[in-house]
Scaffold this motif. Structure first.
Motif, PDB file in Angstrom:
ATOM      1  N   GLU A 111      -3.217  -1.393   7.264  1.00  0.00           N
ATOM      2  CA  GLU A 111      -3.671  -2.249   8.336  1.00  0.00           C
ATOM      3  C   GLU A 111      -3.477  -3.541   8.393  1.00  0.00           C
ATOM      4  OE1 GLU A 111      -2.359  -0.577  11.423  1.00  0.00           O
ATOM      5  OE2 GLU A 111      -1.476   1.204  10.003  1.00  0.00           O
ATOM      6  N   ILE A 112      -4.291  -3.953   7.581  1.00  0.00           N
ATOM      7  CA  ILE A 112      -4.403  -5.383   7.334  1.00  0.00           C
ATOM      8  C   ILE A 112      -3.508  -6.000   7.146  1.00  0.00           C
ATOM      9  CG2 ILE A 112      -5.435  -7.371   6.076  1.00  0.00           C
ATOM     10  CD1 ILE A 112      -7.713  -4.433   5.576  1.00  0.00           C
ATOM     11  N   GLU A 123       0.682  10.650   1.886  1.00  0.00           N
ATOM     12  CA  GLU A 123       1.230   9.646   2.551  1.00  0.00           C
ATOM     13  C   GLU A 123       0.780   8.588   2.175  1.00  0.00           C
ATOM     14  OE1 GLU A 123       2.381  10.493   6.719  1.00  0.00           O
ATOM     15  OE2 GLU A 123       0.131  10.457   6.420  1.00  0.00           O
ATOM     16  N   GLY A 124      -0.777   8.438   2.850  1.00  0.00           N
ATOM     17  CA  GLY A 124      -1.875   6.571   3.337  1.00  0.00           C
ATOM     18  C   GLY A 124      -1.193   6.242   1.173  1.00  0.00           C
ATOM     19  N   ALA A 125      -1.338   6.663  -0.117  1.00  0.00           N
ATOM     20  CA  ALA A 125      -0.623   6.141  -0.690  1.00  0.00           C
ATOM     21  C   ALA A 125       0.862   5.349  -0.719  1.00  0.00           C
ATOM     22  CB  ALA A 125      -1.259   6.482  -2.301  1.00  0.00           C
ATOM     23  N   GLU A 126       1.588   6.334  -0.202  1.00  0.00           N
ATOM     24  CA  GLU A 126       3.099   5.843  -0.480  1.00  0.00           C
ATOM     25  C   GLU A 126       2.946   4.488   0.666  1.00  0.00           C
ATOM     26  OE1 GLU A 126       4.583   9.331   0.648  1.00  0.00           O
ATOM     27  OE2 GLU A 126       4.610  10.210  -1.373  1.00  0.00           O
ATOM     28  N   ALA A 135       4.254   1.136  -0.157  1.00  0.00           N
ATOM     29  CA  ALA A 135       5.457   0.289   0.407  1.00  0.00           C
ATOM     30  C   ALA A 135       5.150  -0.952   1.479  1.00  0.00           C
ATOM     31  CB  ALA A 135       5.829   1.491   1.718  1.00  0.00           C
ATOM     32  N   VAL A 136       4.081  -1.039   2.043  1.00  0.00           N
ATOM     33  CA  VAL A 136       3.671  -2.065   3.036  1.00  0.00           C
ATOM     34  C   VAL A 136       3.318  -3.557   2.329  1.00  0.00           C
ATOM     35  CG1 VAL A 136       1.618  -2.989   4.625  1.00  0.00           C
ATOM     36  CG2 VAL A 136       2.746  -0.153   4.753  1.00  0.00           C
ATOM     37  N   LEU A 137       2.796  -3.094   0.826  1.00  0.00           N
ATOM     38  CA  LEU A 137       2.270  -4.507   0.314  1.00  0.00           C
ATOM     39  C   LEU A 137       3.827  -5.022  -0.870  1.00  0.00           C
ATOM     40  CD1 LEU A 137      -0.876  -3.143  -1.293  1.00  0.00           C
ATOM     41  CD2 LEU A 137      -0.935  -5.318  -0.494  1.00  0.00           C
ATOM     42  N   ARG A 138       4.511  -3.725  -0.639  1.00  0.00           N
ATOM     43  CA  ARG A 138       5.845  -4.478  -1.320  1.00  0.00           C
ATOM     44  C   ARG A 138       6.971  -4.675  -0.777  1.00  0.00           C
ATOM     45  NH1 ARG A 138       6.240  -1.274  -5.958  1.00  0.00           N
ATOM     46  NH2 ARG A 138       5.664   1.086  -6.562  1.00  0.00           N
ATOM     47  N   ALA A 139       7.001  -4.868   0.420  1.00  0.00           N
ATOM     48  CA  ALA A 139       7.587  -5.350   1.845  1.00  0.00           C
ATOM     49  C   ALA A 139       6.628  -6.912   2.276  1.00  0.00           C
ATOM     50  CB  ALA A 139       7.998  -4.232   2.999  1.00  0.00           C
ATOM     51  N   SER A 181      -1.640 -11.101   0.759  1.00  0.00           N
ATOM     52  CA  SER A 181      -1.545  -9.716   1.039  1.00  0.00           C
ATOM     53  C   SER A 181      -2.065  -9.223  -1.208  1.00  0.00           C
ATOM     54  CB  SER A 181      -0.206  -8.707   0.915  1.00  0.00           C
ATOM     55  OG  SER A 181       0.693 -10.424   0.450  1.00  0.00           O
ATOM     56  N   VAL A 182      -1.319  -9.662  -2.102  1.00  0.00           N
ATOM     57  CA  VAL A 182      -1.960  -9.907  -3.524  1.00  0.00           C
ATOM     58  C   VAL A 182      -2.975  -9.048  -3.136  1.00  0.00           C
ATOM     59  CG1 VAL A 182      -2.450 -11.515  -4.412  1.00  0.00           C
ATOM     60  CG2 VAL A 182      -1.556  -9.798  -5.970  1.00  0.00           C
ATOM     61  N   PHE A 183      -4.443 -10.282  -2.880  1.00  0.00           N
ATOM     62  CA  PHE A 183      -5.545  -9.116  -2.789  1.00  0.00           C
ATOM     63  C   PHE A 183      -5.620  -7.946  -2.865  1.00  0.00           C
ATOM     64  CE2 PHE A 183      -9.824  -7.851  -0.742  1.00  0.00           C
ATOM     65  CZ  PHE A 183     -10.208  -8.775  -1.696  1.00  0.00           C
ATOM     66  N   TRP A 184      -4.941  -7.116  -2.146  1.00  0.00           N
ATOM     67  CA  TRP A 184      -5.538  -5.553  -0.966  1.00  0.00           C
ATOM     68  C   TRP A 184      -4.123  -5.237  -1.889  1.00  0.00           C
ATOM     69  CZ3 TRP A 184      -8.640  -4.749   1.631  1.00  0.00           C
ATOM     70  CH2 TRP A 184      -9.826  -5.907   2.375  1.00  0.00           C
ATOM     71  N   ALA A 185      -3.488  -4.929  -3.157  1.00  0.00           N
ATOM     72  CA  ALA A 185      -2.370  -4.372  -4.381  1.00  0.00           C
ATOM     73  C   ALA A 185      -3.375  -4.659  -5.309  1.00  0.00           C
ATOM     74  CB  ALA A 185      -1.361  -5.508  -3.858  1.00  0.00           C
TER      75      ALA A 185
END
Length: 259
Positions: free
Chosen positions: A56-57, A91-94, A98-102, A118-122
């Motif tokens: 969500e972040i 589901e949560g991991a997928e 997916a959101v991080l890839r996008a 966003s890379v911090f969260w990845a």
């Protein structure tokens, strides 16, 4: 960062799949020895909820902390069906990956330490899952292995987090005495770290084996075991780990960095 953004996204899925494999067929009401306030189900809900929170972040491009109570489905599935919990974790991991890839690695978003992108969260979700997988593996007696580059980066990130926490006085526990130092050597991965201590601060770097930097205490062992000792998932006395020098210096460091 030492890994590519895409690698972190891949690892969120891989580490989550391995966590789910540890939980398959286990008694989900069993206590997790390394997180004694949690059952295995609590551990799973924590990991899956954290995946959803970070999603969500990034998805909302948050510029301030996203309220955890506003995260859809973060509390886990209704009921005690293990299959439902497994599907919820997957589901949560997928969705997270997916959101991080996008988003890619450079999307500006809020973070609590390090780069506000966003890379911090990845990276954070990769290692959040990796370390809690150690909790689950220990609870069910499963083998715990880590890819060399990922495990080494988990320790790099932890030292970065500790540096940030110390800068903002998140902990006042004494780290050691000026002039003391630690040397960590993950023999199977060929990776070493040198940590120079003061009473309230420290510096660290990846060590060069050819430099032969001498430390007050050295920790030698397989990467998965060195990592778990540093994260307090294994005792320093574990048979596969060799402690050379003043073990009390390591004990003080570990006690001060447990938060």
């Amino acid at each position: 960062m030492t890994l590519e953004h895409a690698t972190y996204c891949d690892q969120i899925l891989r580490q989550s799949a391995e966590l789910r494999s540890h939980l398959a067929g286990a008694d989900l009401t069993a206590t997790v020895p390394t997180c004694p306030e949690w059952t295995l189900r609590d551990l799973a809900v924590h990991v899956g909820g954290t995946h959803r929170w970070s999603t969500e972040i990034v998805r909302t491009e948050a510029t301030a902390p996203f309220p955890p109570d506003k995260v859809p489905g973060a509390g886990g599935p209704d009921g005690d069906d293990p299959a439902a919990l497994d599907a919820w974790l997957a589901e949560g991991a997928e969705n997270c990956a997916a959101v991080l890839r996008a988003a890619g690695p450079d999307l500006p978003v809020w973070s609590w330490a390090g780069p506000a992108t966003s890379v911090f969260w990845a990276r954070r979700m990769t290692h959040e899952t990796l370390v809690h997988r150690a909790d689950a593996a220990g609870a069910v007696g499963a083998a715990y292995t880590v890819p060399a580059a990922v495990g080494a980066d988990a320790l790099d990130e932890w030292f970065d987090v500790l540096t940030f926490a110390r800068a903002f006085r998140a902990s006042e526990a004494k780290l050691g005495e000026p002039g003391q130092s630690l040397h960590l050597h993950a023999k199977d991965a060929g990776v070493e770290w040198f940590i120079a201590l003061d009473d309230k601060a420290f510096t660290w770097h990846r060590a060069d084996a050819k430099a032969h930097e001498k430390a007050t205490v050295a920790v030698h062992g397989p990467l998965a075991d060195v990592l778990r000792v540093v994260f307090r998932r294994l005792p320093a006395t574990t048979p596969a780990v060799e402690i050379l020098g003043e073990a009390a210096v390591l004990d003080t460091w570990l006690a001060a960095t447990s938060f």
